[in-house]
Design a protein around this motif. Structure first.
Motif, mmCIF file in Angstrom:
data_model
loop_
_atom_site.group_PDB
_atom_site.id
_atom_site.type_symbol
_atom_site.label_atom_id
_atom_site.label_comp_id
_atom_site.label_asym_id
_atom_site.label_seq_id
_atom_site.Cartn_x
_atom_site.Cartn_y
_atom_site.Cartn_z
ATOM 1 N N GLN A 1 0.824 -1.199 0.000
ATOM 2 C CA GLN A 1 0.000 0.000 0.000
ATOM 3 C C GLN A 1 0.868 1.262 0.000
ATOM 4 O O GLN A 1 0.645 2.196 -0.776
ATOM 5 C CB GLN A 1 -0.918 0.018 1.224
ATOM 6 C CG GLN A 1 -1.836 1.244 1.268
ATOM 7 C CD GLN A 1 -2.495 1.412 2.617
ATOM 8 O OE1 GLN A 1 -1.829 1.296 3.655
ATOM 9 N NE2 GLN A 1 -3.778 1.688 2.620
ATOM 10 N N ALA B 1 2.688 1.564 -3.416
ATOM 11 C CA ALA B 1 1.733 1.887 -4.474
ATOM 12 C C ALA B 1 1.324 3.352 -4.402
ATOM 13 O O ALA B 1 1.228 4.042 -5.428
ATOM 14 C CB ALA B 1 0.509 0.978 -4.374
ATOM 15 N N ALA C 1 -4.732 -1.571 -2.846
ATOM 16 C CA ALA C 1 -3.413 -2.139 -2.581
ATOM 17 C C ALA C 1 -3.350 -2.758 -1.187
ATOM 18 O O ALA C 1 -2.737 -3.810 -0.989
ATOM 19 C CB ALA C 1 -2.334 -1.067 -2.738
ATOM 20 N N HIS D 1 -5.250 -6.052 -1.398
ATOM 21 C CA HIS D 1 -5.029 -6.883 -2.586
ATOM 22 C C HIS D 1 -4.919 -8.375 -2.270
ATOM 23 O O HIS D 1 -5.300 -9.212 -3.080
ATOM 24 C CB HIS D 1 -3.799 -6.404 -3.373
ATOM 25 C CG HIS D 1 -2.483 -6.793 -2.778
ATOM 26 N ND1 HIS D 1 -1.934 -6.149 -1.684
ATOM 27 C CD2 HIS D 1 -1.597 -7.767 -3.118
ATOM 28 C CE1 HIS D 1 -0.779 -6.705 -1.395
ATOM 29 N NE2 HIS D 1 -0.540 -7.693 -2.247
ATOM 30 N N HIS E 1 -4.261 -8.135 -9.623
ATOM 31 C CA HIS E 1 -2.879 -7.771 -9.281
ATOM 32 C C HIS E 1 -1.838 -8.810 -9.695
ATOM 33 O O HIS E 1 -0.640 -8.537 -9.655
ATOM 34 C CB HIS E 1 -2.748 -7.434 -7.786
ATOM 35 C CG HIS E 1 -2.940 -8.603 -6.859
ATOM 36 N ND1 HIS E 1 -4.190 -9.034 -6.452
ATOM 37 C CD2 HIS E 1 -2.055 -9.424 -6.253
ATOM 38 C CE1 HIS E 1 -4.059 -10.046 -5.627
ATOM 39 N NE2 HIS E 1 -2.760 -10.319 -5.494
ATOM 40 N N THR F 1 -0.296 -1.424 -8.585
ATOM 41 C CA THR F 1 -0.244 -2.348 -7.454
ATOM 42 C C THR F 1 0.623 -3.562 -7.765
ATOM 43 O O THR F 1 1.364 -4.048 -6.901
ATOM 44 C CB THR F 1 -1.666 -2.795 -7.074
ATOM 45 O OG1 THR F 1 -2.470 -1.643 -6.796
ATOM 46 C CG2 THR F 1 -1.648 -3.701 -5.847
#
Length: 209
Positions: free
Chosen positions: A26, A29, A50, A53, A106, A132
Protein backbone atom coordinates in the motif's frame (compact mmCIF):
# COMPACT_ATOMS: atom_id res chain seq x y z
CA UNK A 1 -20.64 -1.01 11.99
CA UNK A 2 -18.62 1.37 9.78
CA UNK A 3 -16.94 0.03 6.64
CA UNK A 4 -13.45 0.82 7.98
CA UNK A 5 -14.15 -1.32 11.04
CA UNK A 6 -15.39 -4.18 8.88
CA UNK A 7 -12.32 -3.97 6.65
CA UNK A 8 -9.93 -3.91 9.58
CA UNK A 9 -11.70 -6.96 10.97
CA UNK A 10 -11.13 -8.72 7.66
CA UNK A 11 -7.45 -7.87 7.36
CA UNK A 12 -6.83 -8.62 11.02
CA UNK A 13 -7.56 -12.26 10.16
CA UNK A 14 -4.71 -12.38 7.65
CA UNK A 15 -1.48 -14.23 8.30
CA UNK A 16 0.95 -11.84 10.02
CA UNK A 17 3.41 -11.91 7.14
CA UNK A 18 0.66 -11.27 4.59
CA UNK A 19 -0.64 -8.36 6.67
CA UNK A 20 2.79 -6.71 6.82
CA UNK A 21 3.25 -7.26 3.09
CA UNK A 22 -0.11 -5.58 2.38
CA UNK A 23 0.90 -2.51 4.39
CA UNK A 24 4.19 -2.16 2.52
CA UNK A 25 2.54 -2.67 -0.87
CA UNK A 26 0.00 0.00 0.00
CA UNK A 27 2.74 2.44 0.95
CA UNK A 28 4.79 1.83 -2.20
CA UNK A 29 1.73 1.89 -4.47
CA UNK A 30 0.70 5.25 -3.04
CA UNK A 31 4.19 6.63 -3.48
CA UNK A 32 4.16 5.53 -7.11
CA UNK A 33 0.66 6.93 -7.60
CA UNK A 34 1.54 10.29 -6.06
CA UNK A 35 4.66 10.54 -8.22
CA UNK A 36 2.66 9.69 -11.33
CA UNK A 37 0.16 12.41 -10.44
CA UNK A 38 -3.02 10.50 -9.68
CA UNK A 39 -6.01 12.45 -8.40
CA UNK A 40 -7.00 12.29 -4.74
CA UNK A 41 -9.91 9.99 -5.64
CA UNK A 42 -7.60 7.67 -7.56
CA UNK A 43 -5.13 7.64 -4.68
CA UNK A 44 -7.90 6.69 -2.27
CA UNK A 45 -8.97 3.85 -4.55
CA UNK A 46 -5.36 2.75 -5.07
CA UNK A 47 -4.54 2.88 -1.37
CA UNK A 48 -7.52 0.81 -0.36
CA UNK A 49 -7.14 -1.70 -3.19
CA UNK A 50 -3.41 -2.14 -2.58
CA UNK A 51 -3.99 -2.64 1.14
CA UNK A 52 -6.65 -5.26 0.45
CA UNK A 53 -5.03 -6.88 -2.59
CA UNK A 54 -4.24 -10.13 -0.75
CA UNK A 55 -7.38 -10.45 1.40
CA UNK A 56 -8.22 -13.65 -0.47
CA UNK A 57 -5.26 -15.28 1.28
CA UNK A 58 -7.35 -15.43 4.46
CA UNK A 59 -8.84 -18.56 2.85
CA UNK A 60 -5.46 -20.18 2.12
CA UNK A 61 -4.11 -22.47 4.89
CA UNK A 62 -1.18 -21.00 6.81
CA UNK A 63 0.90 -24.13 6.30
CA UNK A 64 0.70 -23.50 2.55
CA UNK A 65 1.45 -19.77 2.79
CA UNK A 66 4.42 -20.37 5.10
CA UNK A 67 5.78 -23.54 3.54
CA UNK A 68 9.57 -23.54 3.34
CA UNK A 69 9.78 -26.16 0.60
CA UNK A 70 8.57 -25.52 -2.96
CA UNK A 71 4.80 -25.73 -3.35
CA UNK A 72 3.30 -28.77 -4.98
CA UNK A 73 1.23 -28.20 -8.16
CA UNK A 74 -1.92 -28.66 -6.08
CA UNK A 75 -0.78 -26.14 -3.47
CA UNK A 76 0.19 -23.63 -6.16
CA UNK A 77 -3.21 -24.03 -7.77
CA UNK A 78 -4.80 -23.29 -4.38
CA UNK A 79 -2.69 -20.15 -3.88
CA UNK A 80 -3.72 -18.92 -7.32
CA UNK A 81 -7.35 -18.80 -6.19
CA UNK A 82 -6.73 -15.92 -3.79
CA UNK A 83 -7.43 -13.03 -6.22
CA UNK A 84 -10.84 -14.43 -7.13
CA UNK A 85 -11.65 -15.28 -3.51
CA UNK A 86 -10.63 -11.77 -2.47
CA UNK A 87 -12.75 -10.25 -5.24
CA UNK A 88 -15.78 -12.24 -4.11
CA UNK A 89 -15.24 -11.08 -0.53
CA UNK A 90 -14.88 -7.47 -1.69
CA UNK A 91 -18.20 -7.80 -3.50
CA UNK A 92 -19.95 -8.88 -0.30
CA UNK A 93 -18.46 -5.82 1.43
CA UNK A 94 -19.85 -3.51 -1.27
CA UNK A 95 -16.47 -2.13 -2.34
CA UNK A 96 -16.20 -0.11 -5.56
CA UNK A 97 -15.21 -1.49 -8.93
CA UNK A 98 -11.75 0.14 -8.94
CA UNK A 99 -10.85 -1.49 -5.63
CA UNK A 100 -12.31 -4.85 -6.62
CA UNK A 101 -10.34 -4.84 -9.86
CA UNK A 102 -7.06 -4.29 -8.00
CA UNK A 103 -7.83 -7.29 -5.80
CA UNK A 104 -8.77 -9.43 -8.81
CA UNK A 105 -6.09 -8.31 -11.26
CA UNK A 106 -2.88 -7.77 -9.28
CA UNK A 107 -1.33 -10.99 -10.65
CA UNK A 108 -2.30 -10.33 -14.27
CA UNK A 109 0.30 -9.18 -16.79
CA UNK A 110 0.01 -5.60 -17.96
CA UNK A 111 -0.42 -6.76 -21.56
CA UNK A 112 -3.20 -9.14 -20.55
CA UNK A 113 -1.40 -12.18 -21.97
CA UNK A 114 -0.37 -13.95 -18.79
CA UNK A 115 -0.77 -14.16 -15.07
CA UNK A 116 -3.88 -15.22 -13.17
CA UNK A 117 -6.84 -15.41 -13.00
CA UNK A 118 -7.42 -15.15 -16.74
CA UNK A 119 -11.23 -15.05 -16.58
CA UNK A 120 -11.72 -11.48 -15.37
CA UNK A 121 -14.00 -10.06 -18.04
CA UNK A 122 -11.41 -7.42 -18.97
CA UNK A 123 -8.80 -7.42 -21.74
CA UNK A 124 -6.06 -5.89 -19.60
CA UNK A 125 -5.81 -4.94 -15.91
CA UNK A 126 -6.69 -1.40 -14.89
CA UNK A 127 -3.92 1.18 -14.46
CA UNK A 128 -4.42 1.14 -10.68
CA UNK A 129 -4.03 -2.65 -10.78
CA UNK A 130 -0.82 -2.28 -12.80
CA UNK A 131 0.62 0.11 -10.21
CA UNK A 132 -0.24 -2.35 -7.45
CA UNK A 133 1.37 -5.20 -9.40
CA UNK A 134 4.71 -3.39 -9.52
CA UNK A 135 4.53 -2.55 -5.80
CA UNK A 136 3.54 -6.15 -5.00
CA UNK A 137 6.41 -7.67 -6.99
CA UNK A 138 8.97 -5.24 -5.54
CA UNK A 139 8.01 -6.07 -1.98
CA UNK A 140 7.72 -9.81 -2.67
CA UNK A 141 11.18 -9.98 -4.23
CA UNK A 142 12.96 -7.82 -1.67
CA UNK A 143 11.41 -9.37 1.46
CA UNK A 144 12.35 -12.60 3.18
CA UNK A 145 9.99 -15.44 2.34
CA UNK A 146 9.73 -18.88 3.99
CA UNK A 147 11.16 -20.54 0.88
CA UNK A 148 13.99 -18.06 0.17
CA UNK A 149 15.97 -15.06 1.39
CA UNK A 150 15.24 -11.54 0.21
CA UNK A 151 16.70 -10.53 -3.14
CA UNK A 152 18.58 -7.25 -3.54
CA UNK A 153 16.99 -4.20 -5.10
CA UNK A 154 19.25 -4.34 -8.17
CA UNK A 155 18.01 -7.85 -9.00
CA UNK A 156 14.44 -6.65 -8.61
CA UNK A 157 15.05 -3.69 -10.92
CA UNK A 158 16.59 -5.96 -13.55
CA UNK A 159 13.53 -8.21 -13.43
CA UNK A 160 11.12 -5.28 -13.75
CA UNK A 161 13.09 -3.82 -16.67
CA UNK A 162 13.31 -7.14 -18.50
CA UNK A 163 9.54 -7.60 -18.24
CA UNK A 164 8.36 -4.04 -18.85
CA UNK A 165 5.72 -3.86 -21.61
CA UNK A 166 4.69 -7.47 -20.93
CA UNK A 167 4.26 -8.36 -17.26
CA UNK A 168 4.59 -4.78 -16.03
CA UNK A 169 3.51 -1.33 -17.14
CA UNK A 170 6.65 0.30 -18.55
CA UNK A 171 5.76 3.78 -17.31
CA UNK A 172 5.22 2.55 -13.75
CA UNK A 173 8.52 0.67 -13.87
CA UNK A 174 10.24 3.87 -15.08
CA UNK A 175 8.78 5.82 -12.15
CA UNK A 176 10.05 3.23 -9.70
CA UNK A 177 13.49 3.28 -11.33
CA UNK A 178 13.53 7.07 -10.99
CA UNK A 179 12.65 6.89 -7.30
CA UNK A 180 15.41 4.35 -6.71
CA UNK A 181 17.94 6.48 -8.62
CA UNK A 182 17.10 9.37 -6.30
CA UNK A 183 18.29 7.25 -3.38
CA UNK A 184 14.85 7.26 -1.83
CA UNK A 185 15.12 3.78 -0.35
CA UNK A 186 18.82 3.39 0.36
CA UNK A 187 20.11 0.56 2.51
CA UNK A 188 17.01 0.53 4.69
CA UNK A 189 14.80 -1.08 2.04
CA UNK A 190 12.14 -2.33 2.61
CA UNK A 191 11.96 -1.18 6.25
CA UNK A 192 12.40 2.42 5.08
CA UNK A 193 9.01 2.24 3.39
CA UNK A 194 6.54 1.42 6.13
CA UNK A 195 2.83 2.12 5.88
CA UNK A 196 2.82 5.09 8.26
CA UNK A 197 2.47 7.61 5.44
CA UNK A 198 -0.09 10.22 6.59
CA UNK A 199 -1.54 10.33 3.08
CA UNK A 200 -2.77 6.74 3.28
CA UNK A 201 -6.56 6.96 3.02
CA UNK A 202 -9.46 5.79 5.13
CA UNK A 203 -7.53 5.42 8.36
CA UNK A 204 -6.15 2.06 7.27
CA UNK A 205 -2.51 2.78 8.13
CA UNK A 206 -2.89 1.34 11.60
CA UNK A 207 -1.05 -1.37 13.45
CA UNK A 208 -2.16 -4.95 13.51
CA UNK A 209 -4.65 -5.40 16.32
Amino acid sequence: MQLDEVLMGVVAELDEGVFAHCKRVQALALLLGETIGLTSLELNQLGLGAFLHDIGKRYIPADVLNKEAPLTPEEWELVQTHPKLGFELAETLGLGDSVKRIILEHHLWADGRGGYPRETGYTTPSFLSQITTVADVVDAMTSHRPCRQALDLATCLDYLTENAETKFNASVVAVFQSLVSQGLFGSEWPSSLQADNPSIPLGLAVGRR
